[in-house]
Enzyme design. Structure first.
Site, PDB file in Angstrom:
ATOM      1  N   THR A  88       0.840  -1.185   0.000  1.00 55.47           N
ATOM      2  CA  THR A  88       0.000   0.000   0.000  1.00 55.47           C
ATOM      3  C   THR A  88       0.878   1.238   0.000  1.00 55.47           C
ATOM      4  OG1 THR A  88      -0.166  -0.017   2.406  1.00 55.47           O
ATOM      5  CG2 THR A  88      -1.925  -1.107   1.179  1.00 55.47           C
ATOM      6  N   ASP A  89       0.356   2.298  -0.578  1.00 59.08           N
ATOM      7  CA  ASP A  89       1.038   3.589  -0.557  1.00 59.08           C
ATOM      8  C   ASP A  89       0.762   4.283   0.765  1.00 59.08           C
ATOM      9  OD1 ASP A  89       2.046   3.331  -3.160  1.00 59.08           O
ATOM     10  OD2 ASP A  89       0.203   4.130  -4.036  1.00 59.08           O
ATOM     11  N   ALA A  90       1.439   5.392   0.993  1.00 58.69           N
ATOM     12  CA  ALA A  90       1.238   6.173   2.209  1.00 58.69           C
ATOM     13  C   ALA A  90      -0.235   6.542   2.345  1.00 58.69           C
ATOM     14  CB  ALA A  90       2.100   7.429   2.172  1.00 58.69           C
TER      15      ALA A  90
END
Length: 108
Positions: free
Chosen positions: A94-96
């Site tokens: 997942t991204d930030a």
């Protein structure tokens, strides 16, 4: 604490886990013997994790940033025998700021 002792015993294969009928059987995939053995070198564990993304800078470890991988490694490392290298991987990252529910993570 008793929780830490139980987790440590489970990680080291010294206890019966729910659903097991005997202590964990280890299998060495590099062996010519195709049968599992009790003296293998590695157990791969599967985790299903959920987390609130805004608290993290994504899944993958980043120096000086709070990441899901970093938190999992910090939690798992004390359970190891001191001789093993922790290898953690996940099915997707997942991204930030992105949350996850039931994300698969494995480690050995």
């Amino acid at each position: 604490s008793s929780v830490q002792e139980a987790l440590s015993a489970a990680v080291h294969g010294n206890t019966v886990l729910p659903g097991d009928i005997a202590p964990a059987v280890l299998w060495n995939p590099h062996s010519e013997n195709t049968e599992p053995c009790l003296h293998g070198h590695r157990i791969t564990w599967k985790l299903c994790v959920a987390y609130y993304g805004p608290a993290f800078s994504g899944f993958s470890w980043q120096q000086s940033k709070l990441t899901v991988q970093g938190c999992l490694q910090d939690a798992i490392l004390p359970l190891l025998d001191g001789r093993s290298e922790l290898r953690l991987s996940c099915a997707g990252r997942t991204d930030a700021g992105v949350s996850a529910l039931d994300q698969l993570v494995s480690f050995h």
